[in-house]
Design a protein around this motif. Sequence first.
Motif, PDB file in Angstrom:
ATOM      1  N   GLY A  85       0.789  -1.222   0.000  1.00 47.30           N
ATOM      2  CA  GLY A  85       0.000   0.000   0.000  1.00 47.30           C
ATOM      3  C   GLY A  85       0.820   1.268   0.000  1.00 47.30           C
ATOM      4  N   ASP A  86       2.139   1.162   0.253  1.00 41.48           N
ATOM      5  CA  ASP A  86       2.983   2.367   0.243  1.00 41.48           C
ATOM      6  C   ASP A  86       3.051   2.950  -1.174  1.00 41.48           C
ATOM      7  OD1 ASP A  86       3.446   2.097   2.899  1.00 41.48           O
ATOM      8  OD2 ASP A  86       5.497   1.341   2.715  1.00 41.48           O
ATOM      9  N   LEU A  87       3.053   4.293  -1.236  1.00 45.42           N
ATOM     10  CA  LEU A  87       3.077   4.992  -2.514  1.00 45.42           C
ATOM     11  C   LEU A  87       4.468   4.927  -3.128  1.00 45.42           C
ATOM     12  CD1 LEU A  87       1.359   6.698  -4.461  1.00 45.42           C
ATOM     13  CD2 LEU A  87       2.128   8.733  -3.206  1.00 45.42           C
ATOM     14  N   ILE A  88       4.538   4.501  -4.380  1.00 46.12           N
ATOM     15  CA  ILE A  88       5.807   4.384  -5.097  1.00 46.12           C
ATOM     16  C   ILE A  88       5.999   5.545  -6.061  1.00 46.12           C
ATOM     17  CG2 ILE A  88       7.126   2.987  -6.740  1.00 46.12           C
ATOM     18  CD1 ILE A  88       5.799   0.524  -5.551  1.00 46.12           C
ATOM     19  N   ALA A  89       4.997   5.841  -6.847  1.00 44.13           N
ATOM     20  CA  ALA A  89       5.115   6.892  -7.866  1.00 44.13           C
ATOM     21  C   ALA A  89       3.728   7.421  -8.213  1.00 44.13           C
ATOM     22  CB  ALA A  89       5.819   6.357  -9.111  1.00 44.13           C
ATOM     23  N   LYS A  90       3.727   8.524  -8.923  1.00 50.62           N
ATOM     24  CA  LYS A  90       2.480   9.123  -9.378  1.00 50.62           C
ATOM     25  C   LYS A  90       2.577   9.384 -10.871  1.00 50.62           C
ATOM     26  CE  LYS A  90      -0.829  12.793  -8.285  1.00 50.62           C
ATOM     27  NZ  LYS A  90      -1.113  13.968  -7.435  1.00 50.62           N
ATOM     28  N   ILE A  91       1.475   9.093 -11.565  1.00 51.49           N
ATOM     29  CA  ILE A  91       1.443   9.239 -13.019  1.00 51.49           C
ATOM     30  C   ILE A  91       0.575  10.424 -13.404  1.00 51.49           C
ATOM     31  CG2 ILE A  91       0.645   8.165 -15.161  1.00 51.49           C
ATOM     32  CD1 ILE A  91       1.416   5.504 -14.048  1.00 51.49           C
ATOM     33  N   LYS A  92       1.062  11.201 -14.354  1.00 54.11           N
ATOM     34  CA  LYS A  92       0.264  12.285 -14.931  1.00 54.11           C
ATOM     35  C   LYS A  92      -0.343  11.766 -16.230  1.00 54.11           C
ATOM     36  CE  LYS A  92       2.462  15.655 -16.813  1.00 54.11           C
ATOM     37  NZ  LYS A  92       3.314  16.867 -16.976  1.00 54.11           N
ATOM     38  N   VAL A  93      -1.668  11.845 -16.305  1.00 52.03           N
ATOM     39  CA  VAL A  93      -2.375  11.294 -17.453  1.00 52.03           C
ATOM     40  C   VAL A  93      -2.301  12.258 -18.634  1.00 52.03           C
ATOM     41  CG1 VAL A  93      -4.599  10.510 -18.336  1.00 52.03           C
ATOM     42  CG2 VAL A  93      -3.920   9.959 -16.001  1.00 52.03           C
ATOM     43  N   VAL A  94      -2.014  11.711 -19.799  1.00 52.49           N
ATOM     44  CA  VAL A  94      -2.086  12.471 -21.047  1.00 52.49           C
ATOM     45  C   VAL A  94      -3.264  11.900 -21.825  1.00 52.49           C
ATOM     46  CG1 VAL A  94      -0.889  13.121 -23.160  1.00 52.49           C
ATOM     47  CG2 VAL A  94       0.409  12.803 -21.042  1.00 52.49           C
ATOM     48  N   PRO A  95      -4.437  12.544 -21.734  1.00 48.41           N
ATOM     49  CA  PRO A  95      -5.655  11.943 -22.290  1.00 48.41           C
ATOM     50  C   PRO A  95      -5.640  11.895 -23.815  1.00 48.41           C
ATOM     51  CG  PRO A  95      -6.096  14.176 -21.549  1.00 48.41           C
ATOM     52  CD  PRO A  95      -4.704  13.846 -21.102  1.00 48.41           C
ATOM     53  N   ASN A  96      -6.324  10.887 -24.327  1.00 42.75           N
ATOM     54  CA  ASN A  96      -6.542  10.778 -25.761  1.00 42.75           C
ATOM     55  C   ASN A  96      -7.598  11.798 -26.166  1.00 42.75           C
ATOM     56  OD1 ASN A  96      -8.328   9.500 -28.053  1.00 42.75           O
ATOM     57  ND2 ASN A  96      -6.294   8.592 -28.263  1.00 42.75           N
ATOM     58  N   GLU A  97      -7.262  12.617 -27.147  1.00 41.48           N
ATOM     59  CA  GLU A  97      -8.149  13.715 -27.530  1.00 41.48           C
ATOM     60  C   GLU A  97      -9.516  13.211 -27.966  1.00 41.48           C
ATOM     61  OE1 GLU A  97      -9.040  17.716 -27.826  1.00 41.48           O
ATOM     62  OE2 GLU A  97      -7.260  16.747 -27.021  1.00 41.48           O
ATOM     63  N   GLN A  98      -9.563  12.141 -28.720  1.00 39.88           N
ATOM     64  CA  GLN A  98     -10.837  11.611 -29.203  1.00 39.88           C
ATOM     65  C   GLN A  98     -11.686  11.111 -28.041  1.00 39.88           C
ATOM     66  OE1 GLN A  98     -10.396   8.471 -32.056  1.00 39.88           O
ATOM     67  NE2 GLN A  98     -12.592   8.235 -32.396  1.00 39.88           N
ATOM     68  N   SER A  99     -11.037  10.394 -27.098  1.00 41.61           N
ATOM     69  CA  SER A  99     -11.782   9.886 -25.942  1.00 41.61           C
ATOM     70  C   SER A  99     -12.269  11.033 -25.071  1.00 41.61           C
ATOM     71  CB  SER A  99     -10.889   8.951 -25.117  1.00 41.61           C
ATOM     72  OG  SER A  99     -10.468   7.845 -25.890  1.00 41.61           O
ATOM     73  N   LEU A 100     -11.475  12.095 -24.971  1.00 45.04           N
ATOM     74  CA  LEU A 100     -11.861  13.241 -24.152  1.00 45.04           C
ATOM     75  C   LEU A 100     -13.066  13.959 -24.752  1.00 45.04           C
ATOM     76  CD1 LEU A 100     -10.890  14.714 -21.599  1.00 45.04           C
ATOM     77  CD2 LEU A 100      -9.583  16.235 -23.087  1.00 45.04           C
ATOM     78  N   VAL A 101     -13.050  14.143 -26.059  1.00 49.56           N
ATOM     79  CA  VAL A 101     -14.184  14.809 -26.728  1.00 49.56           C
ATOM     80  C   VAL A 101     -15.440  13.966 -26.598  1.00 49.56           C
ATOM     81  CG1 VAL A 101     -15.084  15.555 -28.968  1.00 49.56           C
ATOM     82  CG2 VAL A 101     -12.729  16.108 -28.320  1.00 49.56           C
ATOM     83  N   SER A 102     -15.293  12.668 -26.774  1.00 48.62           N
ATOM     84  CA  SER A 102     -16.441  11.767 -26.664  1.00 48.62           C
ATOM     85  C   SER A 102     -17.021  11.799 -25.260  1.00 48.62           C
ATOM     86  CB  SER A 102     -16.009  10.341 -27.036  1.00 48.62           C
ATOM     87  OG  SER A 102     -17.078   9.435 -26.882  1.00 48.62           O
ATOM     88  N   ASN A 157     -18.014  11.303 -14.110  1.00 49.64           N
ATOM     89  CA  ASN A 157     -16.910  10.494 -13.570  1.00 49.64           C
ATOM     90  C   ASN A 157     -16.024   9.949 -14.688  1.00 49.64           C
ATOM     91  OD1 ASN A 157     -17.708  10.889 -10.914  1.00 49.64           O
ATOM     92  ND2 ASN A 157     -18.935   9.010 -10.837  1.00 49.64           N
ATOM     93  N   ASP A 158     -16.651   9.456 -15.754  1.00 53.75           N
ATOM     94  CA  ASP A 158     -15.874   8.945 -16.878  1.00 53.75           C
ATOM     95  C   ASP A 158     -15.010  10.043 -17.489  1.00 53.75           C
ATOM     96  OD1 ASP A 158     -16.966   6.475 -16.491  1.00 53.75           O
ATOM     97  OD2 ASP A 158     -18.426   6.622 -18.131  1.00 53.75           O
ATOM     98  N   TYR A 159     -15.576  11.218 -17.611  1.00 51.19           N
ATOM     99  CA  TYR A 159     -14.831  12.343 -18.166  1.00 51.19           C
ATOM    100  C   TYR A 159     -13.643  12.721 -17.273  1.00 51.19           C
ATOM    101  CZ  TYR A 159     -13.820  17.156 -19.562  1.00 51.19           C
ATOM    102  OH  TYR A 159     -13.186  18.309 -19.963  1.00 51.19           O
ATOM    103  N   GLN A 160     -13.882  12.668 -15.962  1.00 53.97           N
ATOM    104  CA  GLN A 160     -12.818  13.001 -15.010  1.00 53.97           C
ATOM    105  C   GLN A 160     -11.683  11.966 -15.059  1.00 53.97           C
ATOM    106  OE1 GLN A 160     -12.807  15.758 -13.510  1.00 53.97           O
ATOM    107  NE2 GLN A 160     -11.440  15.644 -11.731  1.00 53.97           N
ATOM    108  N   ILE A 161     -12.041  10.694 -15.181  1.00 54.32           N
ATOM    109  CA  ILE A 161     -11.032   9.633 -15.236  1.00 54.32           C
ATOM    110  C   ILE A 161     -10.174   9.765 -16.490  1.00 54.32           C
ATOM    111  CG2 ILE A 161     -10.721   7.138 -15.526  1.00 54.32           C
ATOM    112  CD1 ILE A 161     -13.128   6.744 -13.691  1.00 54.32           C
ATOM    113  N   ILE A 162     -10.838  10.052 -17.616  1.00 49.94           N
ATOM    114  CA  ILE A 162     -10.096  10.203 -18.865  1.00 49.94           C
ATOM    115  C   ILE A 162      -9.199  11.429 -18.825  1.00 49.94           C
ATOM    116  CG2 ILE A 162     -10.351  10.683 -21.339  1.00 49.94           C
ATOM    117  CD1 ILE A 162     -12.887   8.975 -21.286  1.00 49.94           C
ATOM    118  N   ARG A 163      -9.644  12.482 -18.167  1.00 52.63           N
ATOM    119  CA  ARG A 163      -8.901  13.742 -18.162  1.00 52.63           C
ATOM    120  C   ARG A 163      -7.736  13.733 -17.170  1.00 52.63           C
ATOM    121  NH1 ARG A 163      -9.075  18.872 -15.826  1.00 52.63           N
ATOM    122  NH2 ARG A 163     -10.649  18.195 -14.321  1.00 52.63           N
ATOM    123  N   VAL A 164      -7.974  13.232 -15.927  1.00 46.83           N
ATOM    124  CA  VAL A 164      -6.923  13.288 -14.896  1.00 46.83           C
ATOM    125  C   VAL A 164      -6.566  11.925 -14.320  1.00 46.83           C
ATOM    126  CG1 VAL A 164      -7.515  15.637 -14.270  1.00 46.83           C
ATOM    127  CG2 VAL A 164      -8.597  13.728 -13.055  1.00 46.83           C
ATOM    128  N   GLY A 165      -7.278  10.883 -14.718  1.00 49.21           N
ATOM    129  CA  GLY A 165      -6.923   9.540 -14.266  1.00 49.21           C
ATOM    130  C   GLY A 165      -7.681   9.037 -13.073  1.00 49.21           C
TER     131      GLY A 165
END
Length: 373
Positions: A85-102, A157-165
């Motif tokens: 459960g210890d935190l190892i790293a953090k990822i910054k999401v680079v969203p797919n433009e098509q998925s974000l628009v959808s 929620n789906d939009y938020q996940i695609i945008r920031v993970g």
Amino acid sequence: MKKILKYVLIALGVILVLYAVARIIKTNSKPAVTFKTTSATEESITNKVIATGKVIPEDEVLIKPQISGIIDEIFVEEGDKLKSGDLIAKIKVVPNEQSLVSARGRVSNAEIALSNAKIEYERNKKLFDKGVVASQDFLTVELQYNQAKQELENAKNDYQIIRVGSAGGSATANTNIRATVNGTVLEIPVKEGDQVIEANNFNDGTSIATIADMSKMIFQGKVDEAEVDKLKMGMPISINLGAVQDKEFDAKLKFIAPKGVEDQGAVQFTIEADLTLPEDVFIRAGYSANASIILEKKENVLAIKEAILQFDKDTEKPYVEVMTGENEFERRDVELGVSDGINVEILSGITKDDKIKVWNKTEPMDDEKEENN
């Protein structure tokens, strides 16, 4: 005077002839080569197999991301001890433009549907309060209104996940890479700014870190096909590490590969053994090691050096030559027992008192001495 000189010359000639004859007889009667002898001795003989390999953790866990993106920050270093459960790293999401628009379009559609459902709900609520609309009809409208609200929530929620993970930035967000087991960080093959991909049906995904429990180590090595049939599960093994001098570690054989792999023309089989480590000794993963597997051991048995054995050209049976007189030898067939490559056990054929020929030339012939001189 002449007669005396004549007799002297004749006497000298006879003496020279006699000396030459004696010299020839002596040379012919002397053996051309003299051999050393040795005797059988009591020895302790251990027959063992040597396997080369390395010491590794029993289980190594690869930590992979649940979402693709770029490494934003790494919180641990190699060698750190972690808990699950210890935190190892953090990822910054680079969203797919098509998925974000959808996803954004789905939110807009859900907002429109909710607006219409709300209007219909409020109209039927007033009619229901006046007793104009039946209860069943009102409950159907109310259900559609609630479903529209839930659909909008899901779309956001789906939009938020695609945008920031993640949805709502929870502690279990997909962008947070956490340890899944207790152990030590062996390797971090990525650095901040690296792009990583999630594991899926077509790709193993990028490894963020490797974690292993360093208290549970095993020896992994290879043995030749000529020796593998002699091994049995549970055999005791002595492990010597190149990095830890003057210490032997106990292990127990737990795995023998059912299939060999050809290596430089020889078939090798992988073996594994559980390693027992003292609490005050720290072993690093990857140390080179040699394993000694004792197949058979005998104490105080009659033995000779393998170098003095001979083998019959036709039957290939072993024998030695035993002294029967001055530089005279006879053949004795022998029965062999366990061997360690230097000494070999003698089961029958000779005794401790027998003088055995050593095949080493110890005294050159006189002709050879003269040539060397």
